[in-house]
Design a protein around this motif. Sequence first.
Motif: not given
Length: 266
Positions: A25-30, A36-41, A66-70
């Motif tokens: 997978m790869k990390k993106i912001d949605i 505002q955006s959220r991190q996602a894989l 939940a947290g900040t580490d994808p």
Amino acid sequence: MMLGNVLALAMTLTTALQDGPYAPMKKIDIKVTQWQSRQALIYTPEGMVPGERYPLLVAFHGRSIAGTDPAKIFKEGVAKQIKEGKKIEGVSKTDGKLYKFIVVAPLEEGWSTPPQNVNAMLSDIIKRYPVDTTRIYLTGYSAGGWSVESAKTHDDDLSARIAACVTMSPAGLDSPYLKRFQLVAKHNIHTWYFVGTNDDYFRDNIKRNMDSTARYGKGLTKLTLYPGAHCCWSSFYTPKYRENGMNIYEWLLQYKKTYALKPKKR
């Protein structure tokens, strides 16, 4: 011989660096609002064909993720299966075609994804990736199951976009959402529920949601009870698990919207 081993190791390390820490997978912001955006894989299938559209599966995490580490997303759910090399795809029983899923796993800093963010997430993903908007599916476990059930009963616009869901051991819905299951029937949203026989609170939540659905429409829910408590979801997210000849991904593919939906404006 030693030189060959060194070269092989160098190629492996180079590939790993190119793929990044979240491969495959790869990390993106949605975007969830204009500001505002959220991190996602995100996972996109290998060998995607230009011009072809792919079903979208949005996978919501439980509270412990939940947290900040994808990277924590890989601990459970669909992302764990992808990390282990499983193919998130299936042959539809309705048309005999093989479908490969785009999978998005959003990350929230607390609890799981609230329903008011889901519509904007879908619109952002649809603008950026080749999504078949007749085949948008949701899944989640525990707090992520709450995200699924809240999303499909949030409002008419969001319910209209969802083709089917797989909900595992969901946390309880807020009262206003329990009163909006007519949206599920109106938009013909099928849901396959999973819960453990010893998972009393979560089993009660599922019964309440199934009864609320049946009040407005019959034949929209399916239930799998398994021995155990609040656990074991990987046993059912694996493509190897089958009921009536179908895994959950093949089951989802039975259901689609009759027309494509345009991205919603934020």
